[in-house]
Design an enzyme around this catalytic site. Structure first.
Site, short mmCIF file in Angstrom:
data_model
loop_
_atom_site.label_atom_id
_atom_site.label_comp_id
_atom_site.label_asym_id
_atom_site.label_seq_id
_atom_site.Cartn_x
_atom_site.Cartn_y
_atom_site.Cartn_z
N HIS A 101 1.14 -2.98 3.07
CA HIS A 101 0.26 -2.05 3.53
C HIS A 101 -1.02 -1.84 2.74
O HIS A 101 -1.74 -1.09 3.03
CB HIS A 101 1.12 -0.62 3.33
CG HIS A 101 1.54 -0.42 1.95
ND1 HIS A 101 2.17 -1.27 1.25
CD2 HIS A 101 1.00 0.43 1.05
CE1 HIS A 101 2.44 -0.89 -0.07
NE2 HIS A 101 1.54 0.39 -0.06
N CYS A 102 -1.24 -2.73 1.68
CA CYS A 102 -2.39 -2.78 0.66
C CYS A 102 -3.05 -4.11 0.69
O CYS A 102 -4.37 -3.92 0.94
CB CYS A 102 -1.89 -2.52 -0.65
SG CYS A 102 -1.54 -0.75 -1.10
N ILE A 103 -2.54 -5.20 0.43
CA ILE A 103 -3.40 -6.36 -0.11
C ILE A 103 -4.10 -6.84 1.04
O ILE A 103 -5.42 -7.30 0.97
CB ILE A 103 -2.40 -7.54 -0.62
CG1 ILE A 103 -1.44 -7.06 -2.02
CG2 ILE A 103 -3.15 -8.67 -1.01
CD1 ILE A 103 -2.38 -6.69 -2.90
N VAL A 115 -5.00 -5.19 3.67
CA VAL A 115 -5.91 -4.00 4.38
C VAL A 115 -6.94 -3.55 3.35
O VAL A 115 -7.97 -3.24 3.97
CB VAL A 115 -4.81 -2.99 4.72
CG1 VAL A 115 -5.64 -1.66 5.17
CG2 VAL A 115 -3.79 -3.45 5.80
N VAL A 116 -6.69 -3.15 2.07
CA VAL A 116 -7.37 -2.59 1.32
C VAL A 116 -8.65 -3.25 1.38
O VAL A 116 -9.93 -2.68 1.16
CB VAL A 116 -6.88 -2.28 0.03
CG1 VAL A 116 -8.03 -1.77 -1.14
CG2 VAL A 116 -5.48 -1.63 -0.08
#
Length: 455
Positions: A281-283, A285-286
């Site tokens: 959910h982070c790497i 997307v962010v």
């Protein structure tokens, strides 16, 4: 629109409740970020309620069960028994909340840009129940300016109250790393940036109750950008090491040994390792939120698009290797070959397939005509190209029937020795300095022959 009469509540009222831990906290979103945060607040003595539109998550928490793999059932059951944690799908729980913490997803749109639908929906819901003296915290990842120029004005418009005067607004990014045995919510420093100094002070007071180290910053924008920078740093370095793996493969050099050698430098190096791609959910997307901000302000960012290209190519490379291995080792084409993928979540021992590179390997192999199945002990079914596919059991017949087995996500509870013993061909994408050695194993990142560069 009916405008509420402003009733100024003394700032000391909220402060008193926070210090006494008598404040009621509503966590909006009971996912991988929200539920661990709710657990920490409840453990600290606050009365906590989780608000989620997903009734299955609400039902699980109400029964003393955890709907996410990074929180144990026993923790939920204990807090439910103590009366410290509730769950609901009714926004009216916000009427009695002193604090609302937004922990909703911030994914990407179909075109790859920031998708703030869930943040805006959560903000609108809170605004309808906002009351004077309330503290609203945004933990969801977002671009710089989201808290100050989108969330706070939305709350003001729909409530008739003023941010920083009648209620308080803070950005305090989540830094969850599911599966990390060393760092959790409590011992990971918490960044806190409010729209006013008083907002920041109250936000710090809230988190001091349950987090070991609080780091106040001068504005929400500082905290928003810090979150983007820390994850983009990892994203770019993963892309770099994946590109290095490609070079080492061409050179016949063991990339893992190269990394181990570089690690001996005691400063200015942080090891990263090759993989079939990035997920979670982070790497992946962010960085796109950071790139969108750069574009919005007239800058042409180069590193993030380049990193995107490298990481997007990795699943295709895995299938290229698979295709070559089938031809060289078994004398058959990938077309109509039976391929069994083992592990499809984005990370080992985590039941989450968001942005999973393993699923992109699935799609690529299927697109090239392979007959693809998968096994994952944490994911009984997945959606691939709009179709539901179910995990197969690792029966001996299933393994032996496959023309090739591809080891993707390295779950720790799988019997890899048995898999290798039974499979006619194995493509191993996660072996490192100690690669699995067997006549039927092809190691993705380890050259089959010693380097001949200097020969």
């Amino acid at each position: 629109m009916s405008v509420r009469v402003r009733v100024r509540v003394g700032e000391s009222d909220l402060e008193r409740k926070l210090r006494a831990r008598s404040a009621r906290i509503a966590i909006v979103g009971l996912g991988y970020a929200g539920l661990p945060m709710a657990v920490e607040f409840a453990r600290a003595g606050f009365s906590c309620v989780g608000l989620d539109v997903d009734t299955s998550k609400v039902g699980a928490v109400s029964r003393g069960r955890s709907p996410v793999s990074n929180v144990a059932d026993a923790d939920i059951a204990a807090l439910r028994h103590a009366g410290q944690l509730e769950a609901s799908s009714d926004p009216k729980v916000l009427d009695t909340a002193d604090v609302a913490v937004i922990c909703v997803p911030t994914p990407l749109t179909a075109s790859g840009g920031p998708d703030l639908r869930f943040v805006e929906s959560a903000g609108s819901t809170i605004a309808r129940h906002l009351h004077a003296g309330m503290l609203v915290v945004l933990q969801s990842t977002c671009g710089p300016g989201t808290t100050s120029t989108r969330l706070a004005p939305l709350l003001e418009r729909d409530s008739g109250l003023r941010a920083g005067e009648d209620f308080f607004v803070v950005f305090a990014p989540e830094r969850i790393d599911p599966g990390n045995a060393r760092f959790n919510v409590k011992n990971t420093p918490k960044l806190v940036g409010g729209v006013t100094p008083e907002s920041t002070r109250l936000g710090c007071l809230l988190y001091e109750a349950c987090i070991d180290e609080i780091v106040p910053v001068s504005s929400p924008e500082i905290a928003e950008l810090a979150k983007l920078v820390e994850n983009t740093f990892r994203f770019i370095n993963i892309s770099f090491i994946n590109e290095m793996a490609l070079l080492c493969d061409r050179l016949g050099v063991n990339v893992w040994e190269v990394i181990e050698a570089a690690k001996t430098k005691p400063f200015a190096f942080l090891p990263h390792y090759p993989s079939p791609g990035v997920g979670g959910h982070c790497i992946p997307v962010v960085p796109q939120y950071l790139q969108a901000s750069a574009t919005e302000h007239g800058l042409t960012g180069e590193l993030i698009p380049a990193a995107n290209r490298v990481n997007d190519a990795m699943p295709k490379l895995v299938v290229d290797k698979l295709e070559r291995a089938l031809e060289e080792r078994r004398g058959r084409r990938l077309l109509n070959a039976r391929v069994l993928l083992v592990g499809v979540t984005y990370k080992a021992d985590i039941a989450d397939v968001r942005e999973s590179a393993a699923l992109r390997v699935f799609q690529e192999a299927f697109k090239r005509g392979a007959r693809v199945s998968y096994h994952d002990p944490l994911m009984p079914s997945v959606r691939v190209d709009g179709e539901t596919v179910r995990s197969v059991a690792l029966e001996a017949s299933e393994i032996e029937l496959a023309d090739a087995v591809v080891l993707l996500t390295p779950h720790t509870n799988l019997d890899y020795d048995r898999l290798i013993r039974l499979a006619p061909l194995v493509l191993d994408t996660h072996s490192g300095l100690q690669p699995r050695e067997a006549p039927n194993v092809v190691n993705m990142w380890v050259p089959q022959l010693p380097s001949t560069i200097l020969a």
